[in-house]
Design an enzyme around this catalytic site. Structure first.
Site, short mmCIF file in Angstrom:
data_model
loop_
_atom_site.label_atom_id
_atom_site.label_comp_id
_atom_site.label_asym_id
_atom_site.label_seq_id
_atom_site.Cartn_x
_atom_site.Cartn_y
_atom_site.Cartn_z
N HIS A 1 0.80 -1.23 0.00
CA HIS A 1 0.00 0.00 0.00
C HIS A 1 0.82 1.28 0.00
CE1 HIS A 1 -4.04 -1.74 0.84
NE2 HIS A 1 -3.33 -2.71 1.38
N LYS B 1 -8.56 14.12 4.48
CA LYS B 1 -7.71 12.92 4.47
C LYS B 1 -6.70 13.11 5.58
CE LYS B 1 -6.46 13.98 0.18
NZ LYS B 1 -6.24 12.93 -0.78
N ARG B 2 -5.89 12.08 5.86
CA ARG B 2 -4.85 12.25 6.86
C ARG B 2 -3.95 13.45 6.49
NH1 ARG B 2 -4.49 8.65 11.38
NH2 ARG B 2 -2.45 9.59 11.68
N LYS C 1 0.84 14.65 1.07
CA LYS C 1 -0.52 14.95 0.57
C LYS C 1 -0.69 16.46 0.33
CE LYS C 1 -2.51 10.96 3.03
NZ LYS C 1 -3.19 10.09 2.05
N THR D 1 -8.46 6.84 -2.03
CA THR D 1 -9.81 6.28 -2.19
C THR D 1 -10.84 7.37 -1.96
OG1 THR D 1 -9.52 5.46 0.07
CG2 THR D 1 -9.39 3.84 -1.70
N LYS E 1 -14.55 8.57 -3.84
CA LYS E 1 -15.81 8.89 -3.16
C LYS E 1 -16.31 10.28 -3.55
CE LYS E 1 -13.99 6.04 0.54
NZ LYS E 1 -13.19 6.06 1.78
C1 NBG Z 1 -2.51 3.82 1.95
C2 NBG Z 1 -2.11 4.72 0.80
C3 NBG Z 1 -3.33 5.21 0.02
C4 NBG Z 1 -4.18 4.02 -0.37
C5 NBG Z 1 -4.52 3.20 0.86
C6 NBG Z 1 -5.33 1.97 0.53
C7 NBG Z 1 -1.05 3.04 3.77
C8 NBG Z 1 0.21 2.34 4.13
N1 NBG Z 1 -1.29 3.22 2.48
O1 NBG Z 1 -2.91 5.88 -1.12
O2 NBG Z 1 -1.38 5.81 1.27
O3 NBG Z 1 -5.36 4.45 -1.00
O4 NBG Z 1 -3.35 2.76 1.50
O5 NBG Z 1 -4.69 1.21 -0.43
O6 NBG Z 1 -1.80 3.40 4.65
#
Ligand code: NBG
Length: 839
Positions: A374, A565-566, A571, A673, A677
């Site tokens: 991820h 988002k975080r 980001k 993601t 949405k």
């Molecule tokens: C996160 C990514 C996102 C991705 C999500 C789900 C982790 C390690 N990775 O870009 O930063 O959409 O995983 O795949 O949290």
């Protein structure tokens, strides 16, 4: 624990009527019944929470019938099962989602109204289980929804953290963390299954011995044993009878009291031991895309992995399936490297507990596991110091060394005389202090490795896992992420859902590609104006909500520009902030300037130990303080940091957005993601060619997407060529003015020190290339502002976004996993009126 069989002549348990009926009268009766007999309240003294609980139990009864039927069918058929191992499941509130999936949302709303209650107020009472940080945990939750909706036998395995992600408060513009006590009022959606508890060992040492057949065997003598108790939550599928299980493990001490210590008078010592064991499942680590390397974290990982694998062996036994067929019965998906210790633990169980020889065990292991990566961020790649690892998991370290020995031999055969490659690929990093590399273990122990968007998989193969892609090209596949349209459209955007359904019927909720049928309405002015009116109403709702929470007026006619988002430097929430200051400067320079009124909304948590991210939150709040109060702005700009972003809150935000900010440095966001949405709900994206943005652009068309910035390739080239942010600072007067204004203390009551760390970082490092992308971002935002003034064009673009996001349903992602990795078959569930007592 074996249950005593119930003789066939015994009466069966009747579970129809009040516990199963879906008509309005039955639902009302069942609700009151639960209020009396579960909550122990009569309406006059019941609280909103009592009502919420009574409704939750009413819905739960209906789920249980499906759950039992499902479990019975799977068990009888010995169905091949997907086990999704994840340290995080960010489920969001259950009630609304279950109403949608059971197809009883409107009936229950009506039932509550007839009882004088407001369903929306009851939803507010639900404490959401925040057992995840962000995208990774939420993805796991979307996947469970799709697995059940696609009638695929599956179990989600994870940890029942007592404290999930912290609640975020904002004080003086700074983030303050508050403990999340989600279990405070009880959790009606889970059932403890202490009869299926298992024991997990830690520490100690190993002893080799020869068994009665003369085979070399190893005994692990631990110095600590912890109990894992499963808590099960039913996971309903959308308008199918399938109801799968999320099984989360809680850690408990093996004995509540250590009687030796107790008898010796050491009461507190005995209690301490219990507390220490229970610490394992106490709290979720609040980092997103960052590892902290803490011992407790490795304990958590091993704890839930060992519990889950032992549980699978229990299921095999109950279904009378031979151990040799483990990989036929189960396919295990590793959600990032967090559960990767499973590779060694399954080897240990097969060899040490079931006496299997190495080669046979290894073949089962590699047929069982598949690994999803991820992230490309180096700080998120897990590695554990050998010393720490070996003292907690001595047997596993031996097994990993042995796996490595075989693996290095394989490399030597495929790439003779390539010492560099051996040291790059080894499961053990020996360049300094020695570490176990978890991603390498996952790659070697799995038959499939996937990234989460096309670009991400390509970059994995090119870069982070390049050697592995050369060694095992056949293992690599891409599975682009997806999100569930049940929660993120049908539940959270009922107005849009009704409008779409009135035109094309309701099938799209299950087959999201059907949204394409909306394209034929893009020139239908009546439809477009309805589409626009709905967006406006939702924005009005969010404005009211904001007014209630923050006492700030935001104008629903302004462009709602949202980044939620975080908080993370990659980001680039601070790039968004630079844009706000740019517009502000333009207004200050020319108070009568014609600009498109905008409301900038931010939401997201920063990891408590991530100083820069917290400073970004402070910066946004400081800018908000100045901009929102300046009379020159005349309400044309509004900035708000919305605190305590959660799934529940996200569901309010996505439908209200006009513009979705997806502005990470290209090559850094694996997928994203939230981007999906927003787009589904008819927001336009301003974004870089990063993660799944690339595919969103491809689907919706470049003319319906605001693209800016360097590509991933250009980013690497720039860095390789020696990037100097000051080149941009000194040549772009608008950028210079923005930076100078922040540095001068303009947004910090004259304090020139406050934002210095952030500004210095941008001026002298700018790892995420904000300065390099600034001009392109600002010009693109200018195009956004102009386009928004043409409401017909804007609506047309948003409609095409909604119509063309079918690809981003998690149903499509899960189908990809099934076709390319899991090879499972759907099992459809018949609903019986009666469930046999026992089984
Ligand atoms: C996160 C990514 C996102 C991705 C999500 C789900 C982790 C390690 N990775 O870009 O930063 O959409 O995983 O795949 O949290």
């Amino acid at each position: 624990m074996q249950t005593a069989p119930i003789p066939p002549e015994c009466p069966t348990v009747r579970v129809e009527d009040d516990r199963t009926g879906l008509d309005i009268e039955t639902l009302k009766r069942a609700f009151l019944d639960n209020l009396f007999y579960i909550q122990g309240k009569f309406p006059e003294i019941a609280t909103q929470n009592d009502y919420y609980m009574a409704l939750a139990y009413t819905v739960r009864d209906r789920l249980f019938r499906r759950w039992l039927n499902t479990a019975e069918t799977y068990s009888k058929q010995g169905a091949r099962t997907v086990c999704y191992l994840s340290a995080e499941f960010l489920m969001g509130p259950h009630l609304g989602n279950n109403l949608i999936n059971l197809g009883i949302f409107d009936t229950v709303k009506q039932a509550m109204t007839e009882l004088g209650l407001d369903l929306d107020e009851l939803f507010e009472k639900e404490e959401e289980p925040g057992l995840g940080n962000g995208g990774l945990g939420r993805l796991a939750a979307c996947y469970l929804d799709s697995l059940a909706s696609l009638e695929t036998p599956s179990i989600g395995y994870g940890i029942r953290y007592e404290f999930g992600i912290f609640d975020q408060d904002i004080k003086d513009g700074w983030q303050v963390e508050v403990t999340d006590k989600w279990l405070r009022f009880g959790n009606p959606w889970e059932v403890a299954r202490p009869e299926w508890e298992v024991e997990v060992k830690f520490g100690g040492h190993t002893q080799a011995f020869t068994d009665e057949h003369g085979n070399y065997r190893v005994l692990w003598v631990p110095d600590k044993v912890v109990r894992g108790v499963p808590y099960d939550t039913p996971i309903s599928g959308y308008k199918v009878n399938s109801c799968n299980t999320l099984r989360l493990w809680a850690a408990e001490a093996t004995d509540s009291f250590d009687f030796d210590a107790f008898n010796a008078g050491d009461y507190s010592g005995a209690v301490f031991k219990k507390m220490e064991s229970e610490t394992i499942s106490k709290v979720l680590y609040p980092n997103d895309n960052m590892t902290q390397g803490k011992i407790l974290r490795l304990e958590q990982q091993f704890f839930f992995v060992s519990c889950s694998l032992q549980d699978m062996f229990r299921i095999l036994k109950r279904q009378n399936i031979a151990i040799e067929r483990f990989h036929e019965k189960f396919t295990i998906q590793l959600n990032d490297t967090h559960p990767t210790i499973a590779v060694a633990e399954l080897m240990r169980l097969l060899m040490d507990e079931y006496g299997m020889e190495w080669d046979k065990a290894w073949s089962i292991v590699t047929s069982t596991f598949a690994y999803t990566n991820h992230t490309l961020l180096p700080e998120a790649l897990e590695r554990w110091p050998i010393s720490l690892f070996g003292s907690m998991l001595p047997r596993h370290l031996e097994i990993i060394y042995e796996i490595n020995r075989h693996f290095l031999d394989d490399i030597r055969i495929k790439f003779p005389d390539d010492l560099d490659r051996l040291s790059r690929m080894s499961l053990i990093d020996e360049s300094g202090e020695r570490y176990v590399r978890m991603a390498h273990l996952a790659c070697v122990g799995s038959h499939a490795i996937n990234g989460v968007a096309a670009l991400h998989t390509k970059l994995l193969k090119q870069d982070v896992l390049h050697d592995f892609a050369e060694m095992y090209p056949e293992k690599f596949v891409n599975v682009t992420n997806g999100v569930t349209p049940r929660r993120f459209v049908a539940l959270s955007n009922p107005r849009l859902t009704r409008l779409i359904t009135s035109k094309i019927g309701g099938n799209w909720i299950k087959h999201l590609d059907d949204l394409r049928q909306l394209e034929k309405y893009v020139d239908d002015t009546g439809f477009c104006s309805e589409f626009r009116t709905i967006k406006h109403e939702i924005k009005q709702d969010l404005s009211n909500y904001i007014k209630g929470l923050y006492d700030i007026n935001v104008d629903p006619n302004s462009l709602f520009d949202i980044q939620s988002k975080r908080i993370h430097e990659y980001k680039r929430q601070h790039l968004n902030a630079l844009h706000i200051v740019t517009l502000y400067n333009r207004i200050k320079a020319n108070p009568d300037i014609d600009i498109t009124p905008r409301t900038f909304l931010f939401g997201g948590k920063a990891a408590p130990g991530y100083y820069m991210a917290k400073l970004i939150i402070k910066l946004i709040n400081s800018i908000a303080d100045v901009v929102n109060r300046d009379p020159d702005v005349r309400d044309r700009l509004k900035v708000l940091f919305m605190k305590d972003y959660s799934v529940k809150f996200a569901q309010r935000v996505y439908p209200a957005a006009d513009l979705s900010e997806q502005i990470s440095t290209a090559g850094k966001e694996a997928s994203g993601t939230g981007n999906m949405k927003f787009a589904m709900n008819g927001a336009l994206t301003i974004g870089t060619l990063d993660g799944a943005n690339v595919e969103i652009l491809e689907e919706v068309g470049a003319e319906n997407f605001f693209l800016f910035g360097l590509t991933a390739e250009e980013v690497s080239q720039k860095k390789a060529a020696g990037y100097n942010p000051q080149d941009f600072y000194s040549t772009d007067p608008e950028l210079k003015l923005v930076i100078d204004r922040i540095s001068s203390g303009f947004f910090s009551h004259g304090d020139t020190e406050l934002f210095k760390p952030l500004i210095d970082d941008l001026m002298y490092h700018d790892q995420y290339l904000l300065f390099a992308d600034y001009r392109s971002y600002i010009d693109c935002q200018d195009r956004v502002g102009l386009t928004y003034r043409d409401q017909d064009l804007w609506t047309r673009m948003t409609l095409l976004n909604t119509a063309r996001t079918g690809k981003f349903s998690s149903d499509r992602s899960i189908q990809d996993y099934i076709d390319n990795i899991w090879h499972t078959k759907p099992v459809s569930i018949d609903l019986k009126e009666y469930v046999q007592g026992g089984s």
